[in-house]
Design an enzyme around this catalytic site. Structure first.
Site, PDB file in Angstrom:
ATOM      1  CG  ASP A 117      77.081  33.601  37.803  1.00 52.01           C
ATOM      2  OD1 ASP A 117      75.892  33.583  37.446  1.00 52.01           O
ATOM      3  OD2 ASP A 117      77.430  33.596  38.997  1.00 52.01           O
TER       4      ASP A 117
ATOM      5  CG  ASP B 270      80.723  28.539  35.746  1.00 55.34           C
ATOM      6  OD1 ASP B 270      80.363  28.311  36.915  1.00 55.34           O
ATOM      7  OD2 ASP B 270      81.172  29.647  35.372  1.00 55.34           O
TER       8      ASP B 270
END
Length: 163
Positions: free
Chosen positions: A12, A10
């Site tokens: 952020d 992922d």
């Protein structure tokens, strides 16, 4: 030829600092330097590093595709300067409030499945590291092992979970 293995990441809160809502510009984009060494180690162990991220701020009009491209250029440049290659970055530009349900947004697994197929990554030998339950669910739906971390947690703390 042996299938590839990959660590899907992922964005952020995993590769760059979590700001609470959306990172909207390259100026606000702070790469997490504590992840250079563990990502380099994974790469050296033969893992492809592929980013999978929801970017609903585009649908909300909070930032543009150009802004996102600038953020991703910065991400690639900083990691590259530290000897780390991000094989590809996949993102979903949709948001359920603006576009309804789409197939690519996590916890859907389409982005992971496309990336695995494109790069020959065997799901059973691959992992998805994320800081939200939807990341783990997406990874598991794609046949990978999902690893949940806290936002901004050093990836080095979970390396023992990756064979």
């Amino acid at each position: 030829m042996r299938p590839n293995k990959a660590v899907f990441l992922d964005r952020d809160g995993v590769l760059n600092k979590e700001l609470g809502d959306y990172v909207c510009s390259a100026g606000d984009f702070e790469v997490l330097e504590h992840n250079f060494a563990p990502l380099k180690q994974l790469q050296d162990r033969g893992y492809l590093l592929i980013v999978i991220t929801n970017q609903g701020g585009i649908a909300k009009g909070w930032y543009s595709e150009k802004d996102l491209s600038e953020m991703h250029d910065k991400l690639r440049a900083v990691y590259s300067a530290n000897g780390i290659t991000l094989t590809e970055i996949y993102y979903c530009r949709h948001h359920p409030q603006y576009n309804g349900n789409c197939l690519c947004r996590k916890p859907g697994s389409i982005m992971l499945e496309k990336a695995a197929a494109r790069f020959g990554a065997e799901p059973s030998r691959s992992y998805f590291i994320g800081d939200r339950e939807r990341d783990v669910l997406a990874g598991e739906a794609a046949g990978m092992t999902g690893i949940l971390i806290d936002s901004d947690q050093p990836i080095g703390e979970v390396l023992h979970l990756i064979a």
